[in-house]
Design a protein around this motif. Structure first.
Motif, short mmCIF file in Angstrom:
data_model
loop_
_atom_site.label_atom_id
_atom_site.label_comp_id
_atom_site.label_asym_id
_atom_site.label_seq_id
_atom_site.Cartn_x
_atom_site.Cartn_y
_atom_site.Cartn_z
N ASN A 1 1.00 -1.33 -0.43
CA ASN A 1 0.22 -0.06 -0.39
C ASN A 1 0.84 0.77 0.05
O ASN A 1 0.18 2.24 0.09
CB ASN A 1 -1.08 -0.22 1.07
N ARG A 2 2.03 0.96 -0.25
CA ARG A 2 3.10 2.40 -0.12
C ARG A 2 3.77 2.06 -1.34
O ARG A 2 4.40 1.35 -1.70
CB ARG A 2 3.13 2.60 0.60
N LEU A 3 4.49 2.94 -1.52
CA LEU A 3 5.92 3.58 -3.33
C LEU A 3 6.71 4.10 -2.55
O LEU A 3 6.01 5.43 -2.73
CB LEU A 3 4.67 3.66 -4.68
N LEU A 4 7.73 4.10 -2.57
CA LEU A 4 8.47 5.23 -2.99
C LEU A 4 9.26 5.46 -3.72
O LEU A 4 9.72 4.30 -4.52
CB LEU A 4 9.45 4.91 -1.31
N MET A 5 9.45 6.15 -4.30
CA MET A 5 10.42 7.46 -5.55
C MET A 5 11.09 8.39 -5.03
O MET A 5 9.88 9.19 -4.03
CB MET A 5 9.36 6.94 -6.67
N GLY B 1 13.39 7.12 -15.76
CA GLY B 1 11.99 7.93 -14.73
C GLY B 1 11.25 7.31 -15.85
O GLY B 1 9.83 7.08 -15.30
N PRO B 2 10.98 6.71 -16.91
CA PRO B 2 9.72 5.99 -17.79
C PRO B 2 9.72 4.79 -16.72
O PRO B 2 8.02 4.37 -16.45
CB PRO B 2 10.30 5.46 -19.49
N GLU B 3 10.66 4.62 -16.11
CA GLU B 3 10.17 3.10 -15.53
C GLU B 3 9.42 3.53 -14.68
O GLU B 3 8.70 2.88 -13.45
CB GLU B 3 11.66 1.88 -15.70
N VAL B 4 9.94 4.22 -13.30
CA VAL B 4 9.37 5.45 -12.22
C VAL B 4 8.24 5.43 -12.86
O VAL B 4 7.19 4.79 -11.75
CB VAL B 4 10.81 5.92 -11.47
N ALA B 5 7.89 5.90 -13.76
CA ALA B 5 6.46 6.90 -14.21
C ALA B 5 5.63 4.86 -14.22
O ALA B 5 4.42 5.11 -14.36
CB ALA B 5 6.20 7.47 -15.48
N LYS B 6 6.08 4.28 -14.60
CA LYS B 6 5.34 3.09 -15.18
C LYS B 6 5.03 2.27 -13.59
O LYS B 6 3.83 2.12 -13.36
CB LYS B 6 6.30 1.61 -15.79
N LEU C 1 -1.38 3.45 -8.43
CA LEU C 1 -2.06 4.09 -9.05
C LEU C 1 -3.21 3.09 -9.57
O LEU C 1 -4.70 3.20 -9.53
CB LEU C 1 -1.94 5.48 -9.71
N GLY C 2 -2.84 2.32 -10.73
CA GLY C 2 -4.27 1.30 -11.15
C GLY C 2 -4.92 0.97 -10.08
O GLY C 2 -5.37 0.09 -10.37
N GLN C 3 -3.95 0.13 -8.96
CA GLN C 3 -4.32 -0.54 -8.34
C GLN C 3 -5.77 0.21 -7.61
O GLN C 3 -6.62 -0.81 -6.83
CB GLN C 3 -3.67 -0.88 -7.23
N VAL C 4 -6.16 1.21 -7.14
CA VAL C 4 -7.31 1.91 -6.16
C VAL C 4 -7.91 1.91 -7.99
O VAL C 4 -8.77 2.47 -8.90
CB VAL C 4 -6.68 3.77 -6.74
N PRO C 5 -8.98 1.67 -6.65
CA PRO C 5 -10.68 1.56 -7.51
C PRO C 5 -11.18 3.29 -8.23
O PRO C 5 -10.95 3.63 -7.42
CB PRO C 5 -12.43 1.06 -6.26
N GLY C 6 -11.62 2.76 -9.21
CA GLY C 6 -11.88 4.03 -9.96
C GLY C 6 -10.72 5.17 -10.76
O GLY C 6 -10.60 6.19 -11.16
N VAL C 7 -9.26 4.27 -10.78
CA VAL C 7 -8.20 4.80 -11.07
C VAL C 7 -8.18 3.84 -12.51
O VAL C 7 -8.26 2.56 -12.62
CB VAL C 7 -7.29 4.93 -10.23
N ASN C 8 -8.16 4.80 -13.69
CA ASN C 8 -7.79 4.69 -15.19
C ASN C 8 -6.56 5.03 -15.30
O ASN C 8 -6.10 6.25 -15.79
CB ASN C 8 -9.07 4.30 -16.27
#
Length: 126
Positions: free
Chosen positions: A24-28, A39-44, A50-57
């Motif tokens: 439930n946390r992401l360190l970046m 950078g692109p991998e961090v963005a992925k 964020l895609g794990q959150v209901p309602g986030v596409n």
């Protein structure tokens, strides 16, 4: 008198580490997100998290690097850069016509916030 945080402070690493499990946390870091190489991998990773959150596409994984380049590095793909320039010119002309002032040509968007607004309006593709 300075404000003193009582323990535990929300600015303390242990506060966040103790309250949220690893899933439930992401360190970046800012440096990682803006780095040309990783950078692109961090963005992925952020996109997947964020895609794990209901309602986030989330963005399709194949498009994350393209969106990262456009938003973080202000380098949209050539076809979108041309379209952005046309939209900006039209907006300048429309504003000038409405005010009666002759518009002066403006350079392409140079800030991330400008790129975000225009990029979302035109849709980015690599």
């Amino acid at each position: 008198m300075p404000f003193i945080f009582s323990s535990p402070s929300i600015y303390s690493q242990s506060y966040w580490m103790d309250r949220y499990s690893a899933e439930n946390r992401l360190l970046m870091t800012y440096e990682g997100l803006t780095d040309d190489l990783i950078g692109p991998e961090v963005a992925k990773s952020l996109n997947e998290f964020l895609g794990q959150v209901p309602g986030v596409n989330p963005i399709h994984p194949d498009g994350v690097a393209c969106v990262w380049r456009a938003v973080v590095k202000n380098q949209p793909p050539p076809q979108q850069a041309e379209q952005i320039a046309r939209l900006q010119a039209a907006a300048v002309n429309q504003a000038g016509t409405a005010s009666g002032v002759v518009p002066q040509p403006q350079p392409a968007a140079s800030s991330v916030s400008s790129a975000v607004g225009v990029s979302s309006a035109v849709g980015l593709t690599s």
